[in-house]
Design an enzyme around this catalytic site. Structure first.
Site, PDB file in Angstrom:
ATOM      1  N   ASP A  36     -17.938 -47.756  14.417  1.00 46.18           N
ATOM      2  CA  ASP A  36     -18.644 -46.749  15.240  1.00 46.18           C
ATOM      3  C   ASP A  36     -18.851 -45.402  14.562  1.00 46.18           C
ATOM      4  O   ASP A  36     -19.119 -44.408  15.232  1.00 46.18           O
ATOM      5  CB  ASP A  36     -17.908 -46.530  16.575  1.00 46.18           C
ATOM      6  N   HIS A 239     -16.804 -39.373 -13.836  1.00 43.46           N
ATOM      7  CA  HIS A 239     -17.195 -39.330 -12.428  1.00 43.46           C
ATOM      8  C   HIS A 239     -15.958 -39.183 -11.541  1.00 43.46           C
ATOM      9  O   HIS A 239     -15.826 -39.858 -10.517  1.00 43.46           O
ATOM     10  CB  HIS A 239     -18.022 -40.560 -12.056  1.00 43.46           C
ATOM     11  N   ASP A 256     -18.613 -30.204 -11.539  1.00 44.77           N
ATOM     12  CA  ASP A 256     -19.995 -30.696 -11.574  1.00 44.77           C
ATOM     13  C   ASP A 256     -20.421 -30.835 -10.125  1.00 44.77           C
ATOM     14  O   ASP A 256     -19.950 -31.734  -9.422  1.00 44.77           O
ATOM     15  CB  ASP A 256     -20.039 -32.044 -12.319  1.00 44.77           C
ATOM     16  N   ASP A 267     -27.994 -29.801 -10.036  1.00 45.36           N
ATOM     17  CA  ASP A 267     -26.939 -30.557 -10.737  1.00 45.36           C
ATOM     18  C   ASP A 267     -26.355 -29.670 -11.835  1.00 45.36           C
ATOM     19  O   ASP A 267     -26.862 -29.659 -12.958  1.00 45.36           O
ATOM     20  CB  ASP A 267     -27.572 -31.838 -11.319  1.00 45.36           C
ATOM     21  N   HIS A 346     -21.758 -39.380 -23.076  1.00 42.35           N
ATOM     22  CA  HIS A 346     -22.883 -39.649 -22.163  1.00 42.35           C
ATOM     23  C   HIS A 346     -24.156 -39.073 -22.768  1.00 42.35           C
ATOM     24  O   HIS A 346     -24.140 -38.497 -23.865  1.00 42.35           O
ATOM     25  CB  HIS A 346     -22.614 -39.067 -20.773  1.00 42.35           C
ATOM     26  N   HIS A 350     -31.025 -35.839 -17.927  1.00 43.60           N
ATOM     27  CA  HIS A 350     -31.816 -36.802 -17.156  1.00 43.60           C
ATOM     28  C   HIS A 350     -32.826 -36.047 -16.309  1.00 43.60           C
ATOM     29  O   HIS A 350     -32.697 -34.842 -16.090  1.00 43.60           O
ATOM     30  CB  HIS A 350     -30.883 -37.649 -16.261  1.00 43.60           C
ATOM     31  N   HIS A 357     -30.211 -38.379 -10.379  1.00 46.70           N
ATOM     32  CA  HIS A 357     -30.728 -39.088 -11.561  1.00 46.70           C
ATOM     33  C   HIS A 357     -32.116 -39.545 -11.140  1.00 46.70           C
ATOM     34  O   HIS A 357     -32.297 -40.645 -10.635  1.00 46.70           O
ATOM     35  CB  HIS A 357     -29.834 -40.263 -11.941  1.00 46.70           C
ATOM     36  N   GLU A 385     -26.960 -31.260 -20.482  1.00 45.12           N
ATOM     37  CA  GLU A 385     -25.540 -31.288 -20.147  1.00 45.12           C
ATOM     38  C   GLU A 385     -24.649 -31.874 -21.246  1.00 45.12           C
ATOM     39  O   GLU A 385     -24.001 -32.899 -21.049  1.00 45.12           O
ATOM     40  CB  GLU A 385     -25.335 -32.066 -18.853  1.00 45.12           C
ATOM     41  N   TYR A 389     -15.077 -34.606 -24.528  1.00 42.47           N
ATOM     42  CA  TYR A 389     -13.927 -35.107 -23.769  1.00 42.47           C
ATOM     43  C   TYR A 389     -12.958 -35.713 -24.770  1.00 42.47           C
ATOM     44  O   TYR A 389     -13.331 -36.630 -25.512  1.00 42.47           O
ATOM     45  CB  TYR A 389     -14.384 -36.176 -22.757  1.00 42.47           C
ATOM     46  N   ARG A 406     -17.843 -29.610 -20.061  1.00 42.64           N
ATOM     47  CA  ARG A 406     -19.269 -29.946 -19.890  1.00 42.64           C
ATOM     48  C   ARG A 406     -19.960 -28.702 -19.351  1.00 42.64           C
ATOM     49  O   ARG A 406     -19.398 -27.995 -18.504  1.00 42.64           O
ATOM     50  CB  ARG A 406     -19.474 -31.126 -18.931  1.00 42.64           C
ATOM     51  N   GLU A 408     -23.783 -27.696 -17.867  1.00 44.18           N
ATOM     52  CA  GLU A 408     -25.025 -28.365 -17.429  1.00 44.18           C
ATOM     53  C   GLU A 408     -25.918 -27.391 -16.672  1.00 44.18           C
ATOM     54  O   GLU A 408     -25.478 -26.742 -15.725  1.00 44.18           O
ATOM     55  CB  GLU A 408     -24.664 -29.548 -16.509  1.00 44.18           C
TER      56      GLU A 408
HETATM   57  N1  GLY Z   1     -23.747 -35.041 -11.654  1.00 43.31           N
HETATM   58  C1  GLY Z   1     -24.110 -36.207 -12.325  1.00 43.31           C
HETATM   59  C2  GLY Z   1     -24.680 -35.905 -13.644  1.00 43.31           C
HETATM   60  O1  GLY Z   1     -24.476 -34.833 -14.176  1.00 43.31           O
HETATM   61  O2  GLY Z   1     -25.414 -36.677 -14.190  1.00 43.31           O
HETATM   62 MN    MN Z   2     -23.876 -33.115 -13.153  1.00 38.25          MN
HETATM   63 MN    MN Z   3     -26.528 -34.371 -14.575  1.00 34.11          MN
END
Ligand code: GLY
Ligand code: MN
Ligand code: MN
Length: 442
Positions: A36, A239, A256, A267, A346, A350, A357, A385, A389, A406, A408
């Site tokens: 519910d 993540h 982030d 982002d 990474h 993007h 994304h 970004e 790490y 990071r 970004e």
């Molecule tokens: N927040 C996800 C990324 O930076 O791609």
């Molecule tokens: Mn991000």
């Molecule tokens: Mn991102």
């Protein structure tokens, strides 16, 4: 956004279709969270992009056929008994008016779908994201095929809508840019608030709460994705969303987080010391990521592409990691071997838009069928970004272990270069330290 914007988008899509075609897009479904209770409703991005309608249980039918309306919507009927429990519905009559299309009750779906498919040459739908709609259409097409001797005609082609809608969504118009500018501004201020509120002894989720508070207080009710607040070695989990640790003096914290405003995502990532002062090693690694981010941002301009931006960042990261002794070897060879990827695990960025994304091709195909990098053109929005790490056990001196950085930002391609939509949140070491030293938010 005014309904004329959505009308214009639909017109543009119709012009890209084969003649006598129909486009079908389902609304998102409500998702149960537990008995519910449901997750907050989030409309399917394509459905929103072409309709501006924010309810579940709906189907959008667009067509460039002369004998069909250009845009039809099947939606839930008004129902006072349901609405008193679950919330207001627009209903077909008001939807026709507000959305500038022809809206009909959902109960008419079978006959409307039949009418839309019968006689259409091609049917466009998202072939991977909407399996239930695909199954419905396939079933209807079989019925039409059986009735061909009665004069009905099944479409001969099912075409993936995704590349067409992605190409359209990739270039943001002035309305979208204005919203994304605002989303960037709200999110930047939320990061500033997090820096100001950060203290040893506070928990990561408390910084998350400060960020969400700032989003909602400024008109962005939801985050665009689950916020990441990772202190110490949690920053090495890309993540990480537990956000459950107590923050300790001497650690960095990597945040982030970005808001969603009228469907559009920001982002932003920032990394700063829990106690407001970078150690020498933290400052060295941080400055390296910042230099790489500047190098990448400098390459963001019309005619550039993600490969050139990546190369700019990797050059700086590799030189820097070699200088710090984190990588060993000969520079040209290390670059050729992409040695920095051990710590920069990474991509450089993007597309950004209705989805964090966002849709949009990263490779383009020329008329000869050869694949090449998608060139940047004005109106595209993307993230830059870079990150490093260094989890414990990495093949480097232990003093670097458990550090994660990071940085970004969100960049709009303009005709002269780019506009940074998230520049309001500091990223220079001195500026971060000064902001944290003078913070008066308790
Ligand atoms: N927040 C996800 C990324 O930076 O791609
Ligand atoms: Mn991000
Ligand atoms: Mn991102």
């Amino acid at each position: 956004m005014q309904s004329s914007v959505f009308v214009q988008r639909r017109r543009q899509l119709m012009a890209a279709l084969q003649p006598d075609s129909v486009v079908l897009i389902s609304a998102a479904r409500e998702q149960s969270r537990s008995r519910d209770t449901a997750y907050p409703f989030r409309q399917h991005s394509d459905f929103w992009y072409y309709s501006g309608f924010n309810e579940p249980d709906a189907l959008l039918i667009l067509s460039n056929r002369a004998d069909l309306p250009a845009a039809q919507l099947l939606c839930r009927e008004k129902d006072p008994a349901q609405e008193v429990w679950h919330g207001r519905r627009l209903g077909p009559a008001a939807a026709s008016d507000v959305l500038q299309l022809q809206a009909t009750a959902r109960s008419e779906q079978a006959s409307m779908l039949n009418q839309a498919l019968n006689g259409s040459r091609a049917v466009y739908l998202n072939l991977t994201e909407q399996p239930e709609l695909l199954a419905q259409i396939t079933a209807q097409m079989q019925v039409l095929k059986q009735r061909e001797k009665r004069g009905e005609r099944a479409p001969s082609q099912l075409i993936d809508l995704a590349p067409l809608s992605a190409a359209q969504r990739l270039i943001k118009d002035d309305n979208e840019i204005a919203i994304m500018r605002q989303a960037g501004q709200i999110s930047a201020q939320a990061h500033i608030r997090a820096m100001q509120c950060c203290r040893p002894g506070r928990f990561e989720y408390q910084l998350e709460a400060e960020i969400l508070h700032h989003f909602a207080s400024n008109g962005a009710r939801y985050p665009a994705y689950n916020s990441i607040v990772g202190s110490g070695n949690n920053g090495c989990i890309l993540h990480y969303t537990d956000n459950s640790s107590e923050m300790t003096a001497g650690d960095l914290v990597l945040i982030d987080a970005g808001c969603e405003l009228q469907g559009y995502a920001a982002d932003i990532s920032r990394t700063f010391p829990v106690n407001g002062k970078f150690s020498e090693d933290q400052a060295a690694l941080y400055q390296l990521v910042l230099d790489a981010q500047y190098a990448a941002c400098n390459a963001v301009k019309p005619g550039g592409n993600f490969a050139t931006v990546t190369a700019a960042a990797e050059q700086v990261l590799t030189e820097g990691l070699l200088g710090l002794g984190i990588l060993q070897g000969e520079l040209t060879q290390l670059i050729a071997d992409k040695a920095c990827k051990q710590y920069f695990i990474h991509g450089i960025g993007h597309w950004l838009g209705l989805d964090v994304h966002d849709v949009g091709a990263y490779k383009a195909e020329n008329p000869q069928g050869q694949s090449s990098e998608q060139s940047f053109v004005p109106g595209m929005v993307l993230t830059i970004e870079p990150g490093l790490y260094i989890p414990a056990g990495s093949p480097t001196e232990p003093r670097w272990w458990d550090l994660a950085v990071r940085i970004e930002d969100n960049l709009l391609i303009t005709k002269d270069g780019h506009e940074n939509l998230t520049t309001a949140v500091p990223k220079e070491i001195a500026a971060i330290e000064q902001l944290m030293a003078t913070a008066n938010v308790s």
